[in-house]
Design an enzyme around this catalytic site. Structure first.
Site, PDB file in Angstrom:
ATOM      1  N   HIS A 137       0.977  -0.850   0.092  1.00  0.00           N
ATOM      2  CA  HIS A 137       0.269  -0.086  -0.332  1.00  0.00           C
ATOM      3  C   HIS A 137       0.781   0.664   0.093  1.00  0.00           C
ATOM      4  O   HIS A 137       2.502   1.238   0.307  1.00  0.00           O
ATOM      5  CB  HIS A 137      -0.633  -0.766   0.931  1.00  0.00           C
ATOM      6  CG  HIS A 137      -2.005   0.987   1.355  1.00  0.00           C
ATOM      7  ND1 HIS A 137      -1.946   2.678   1.546  1.00  0.00           N
ATOM      8  CD2 HIS A 137      -3.113   1.027   1.286  1.00  0.00           C
ATOM      9  CE1 HIS A 137      -3.145   2.947   1.622  1.00  0.00           C
ATOM     10  NE2 HIS A 137      -3.911   2.113   1.224  1.00  0.00           N
ATOM     11  N   ASP A 166       2.343  -3.896   8.232  1.00  0.00           N
ATOM     12  CA  ASP A 166       1.282  -3.286   7.695  1.00  0.00           C
ATOM     13  C   ASP A 166       0.527  -5.066   8.036  1.00  0.00           C
ATOM     14  O   ASP A 166       0.822  -5.469   7.440  1.00  0.00           O
ATOM     15  CB  ASP A 166       1.504  -3.203   6.602  1.00  0.00           C
ATOM     16  CG  ASP A 166       0.062  -2.340   5.632  1.00  0.00           C
ATOM     17  OD1 ASP A 166      -0.599  -2.661   6.554  1.00  0.00           O
ATOM     18  OD2 ASP A 166      -0.276  -2.136   4.964  1.00  0.00           O
ATOM     19  N   GLN A 222      -4.774  -5.037   6.984  1.00  0.00           N
ATOM     20  CA  GLN A 222      -5.497  -6.257   6.561  1.00  0.00           C
ATOM     21  C   GLN A 222      -4.661  -7.495   6.718  1.00  0.00           C
ATOM     22  O   GLN A 222      -6.105  -8.557   6.836  1.00  0.00           O
ATOM     23  CB  GLN A 222      -5.087  -6.509   4.425  1.00  0.00           C
ATOM     24  CG  GLN A 222      -5.405  -5.741   3.540  1.00  0.00           C
ATOM     25  CD  GLN A 222      -6.263  -5.414   3.513  1.00  0.00           C
ATOM     26  OE1 GLN A 222      -7.363  -5.542   3.818  1.00  0.00           O
ATOM     27  NE2 GLN A 222      -6.948  -3.543   3.613  1.00  0.00           N
ATOM     28  N   LYS A 244     -10.998  -1.519  10.241  1.00  0.00           N
ATOM     29  CA  LYS A 244     -11.157  -2.589   9.262  1.00  0.00           C
ATOM     30  C   LYS A 244     -11.686  -4.085   9.767  1.00  0.00           C
ATOM     31  O   LYS A 244     -11.466  -4.902   9.299  1.00  0.00           O
ATOM     32  CB  LYS A 244      -9.723  -2.726   8.296  1.00  0.00           C
ATOM     33  CG  LYS A 244      -9.410  -1.606   7.409  1.00  0.00           C
ATOM     34  CD  LYS A 244      -7.857  -2.150   6.722  1.00  0.00           C
ATOM     35  CE  LYS A 244      -7.470  -0.703   5.909  1.00  0.00           C
ATOM     36  NZ  LYS A 244      -8.182  -0.275   4.148  1.00  0.00           N
ATOM     37  N   CYS A 255      -5.444   2.259  -3.737  1.00  0.00           N
ATOM     38  CA  CYS A 255      -3.182   3.159  -3.314  1.00  0.00           C
ATOM     39  C   CYS A 255      -2.116   1.855  -3.150  1.00  0.00           C
ATOM     40  O   CYS A 255      -1.726   2.027  -2.219  1.00  0.00           O
ATOM     41  CB  CYS A 255      -3.689   3.046  -1.400  1.00  0.00           C
ATOM     42  SG  CYS A 255      -5.112   4.620  -1.190  1.00  0.00           S
TER      43      CYS A 255
END
Length: 421
Positions: free
Chosen positions: A138, A215, A218, A241, A380
């Site tokens: 991202h 990151d 997700q 999320k 993104c």
């Protein structure tokens, strides 16, 4: 077995989760759109919906206990502080943080990565150093390092993605031979759905002397995450999320790193003492939390973390994997559909794809007429799309409340779009 959620049993008679009961906890699932069509929400990788327990936790805070935290000795301030810090405990427990003092509230994953770049990076990176990230990332795990590179003069290298949608491990290994100071990568790709082998990559990076930032935007919504077992040094995720509100997330980092890092923003709360000659910083994690925080949002994040832990993240992962596999197998049978990334067993939570002769934005608009919400664009992740020779893609992403019949409606909508074009 999870306890009852909002007064309704979440477990079926055989002990498995009753996903229909789980779905009933999300009020927005009753929403009708486009003049009375039942909503099918398949844009969860962008932002998930919220269960009633999260909405009620935030509303209850505002109705009964709103005040500024940490500073007051009156009843409301003490209640607000307790709720705020209990939420931090829950958000940390979700990823098995060893202490809430290692858990810094941030607005989202993007801010968490920027905090690491602006604090640890500015203090530790310079000419002759190397930071490794990947083409899969991202923008929030690329742009902060580009900005800092321009300021500090270090080298920024990228791991490419194979045609099958995996990080190129051979190139990764060769970059580790360059003795990088920091290695950054996503847990789960927000375009390809690829689940990266975090523990393996981390061990390889550590062997090269690098720190590791992951990151988890997700990853946390769909997978059991244990930062101790993964061995990472920084792990960041967003609340919105994973059933929580917008405007709140968590940066976890090893305590010794946070202790050595300078503050990123100055102001109230992050100080112990201020004089006209200088200042002394507050203890962890408050050194990094300047100003009045997002208190209600933190309460919502804590409620969302507790909700997911009550469901059991193994159960959540199984359900997400099932829906992902079902969608992959439905879409792969449609003529003209090109699915991006690896096979169904190696992805989680989403399927991105391109339909011949149909622009992703046109596809999304046609699906919306049927009440089906997906995402269209570069998500993104422009460098990744460039590597795939695409300007944009369509993305359907799944979560706790989605069903097979909703995925069937997605497939039927794609077929309709193909006929139109």
């Amino acid at each position: 077995m999870p306890r009852n959620l909002n007064g309704r049993a979440a477990a079926a008679a055989d002990g498995t989760l009753d996903w229909a009961a789980v779905r009933s906890q999300f009020p927005i699932m009753e929403r009708k759109v486009q003049g009375g069509v039942q909503l099918v929400y398949l844009d969860n990788a962008a932002s998930s919906q919220k269960p009633a327990v999260v909405l009620e936790a935030m509303a209850h805070y505002y109705r009964t206990s709103h005040a500024n935290v940490h500073r007051g000795v009156h009843t409301l301030s003490e209640e607000a502080t307790t709720l705020y810090e209990d939420a931090r405990q829950n958000a940390g427990r979700l990823i098995n943080a060893s202490s809430s003092r290692e858990c810094v509230y941030v607005r989202n994953t993007t801010e968490g990565i920027n905090l690491v770049a602006g604090s640890w990076g500015r203090a530790n990176l310079g000419p002759g150093d190397t930071v490794v990230t990947t083409v899969m990332e991202h923008h929030s795990n690329i742009v902060p390092w580009q900005i800092l590179q321009a300021e500090r003069g270090f080298t920024l290298r990228y791991v490419p993605v194979t045609p099958e949608g995996h990080l190129d491990r051979e190139v990764f290994g060769s970059l580790m031979a360059e003795d990088p100071k920091l290695v950054c990568f996503t847990h789960v790709s927000n375009v390809l759905g690829t689940v990266n082998p975090v523990a393996e990559l981390t061990a390889e990076a550590h062997a090269a002397g690098a720190l590791v930032l992951v990151d988890g935007a997700q990853g946390v919504p769909h997978l059991p995450v244990d930062v101790q077992a993964l061995g990472v040094d920084f792990y960041v995720y967003s609340g919105h999320k994973m059933c929580g509100p917008t405007g709140i997330g968590l940066l976890w980092a090893r305590r010794e790193l946070l202790q050595a890092m300078p503050p990123w923003m100055g102001g109230g709360e992050m100080i112990r003492e201020v004089t006209l000659e200088g200042s002394r910083w507050n203890e962890l994690p408050y050194k990094f939390e300047a100003g009045t925080p997002a208190i209600a949002e933190a309460v919502g994040l804590g409620a969302a973390a507790e909700y997911l832990m009550d469901l059991g993240m193994d159960n959540v992962a199984s359900h997400s994997a099932y829906l992902t596999n079902y969608a992959y197998n439905q879409l792969v049978e449609i003529e003209g559909v090109r699915i991006l990334g690896p096979g169904p067993e190696e992805r989680m939570g989403l399927v991105s794809f391109h339909v011949d002769e149909v622009h992703p934005h046109d596809l999304a608009a046609i699906l919306d007429l049927d009440g089906v919400a997906i995402r269209a664009g570069h998500h993104c992740a422009q460098p990744l799309h460039q590597s795939l020779d695409l300007i944009a893609s369509a993305r359907a992403s799944f979560y706790l409340y989605n069903t097979e019949s909703e995925i069937d409606r997605l497939a039927a909508g794609i077929e309709r779009a193909r006929r139109i074009f």
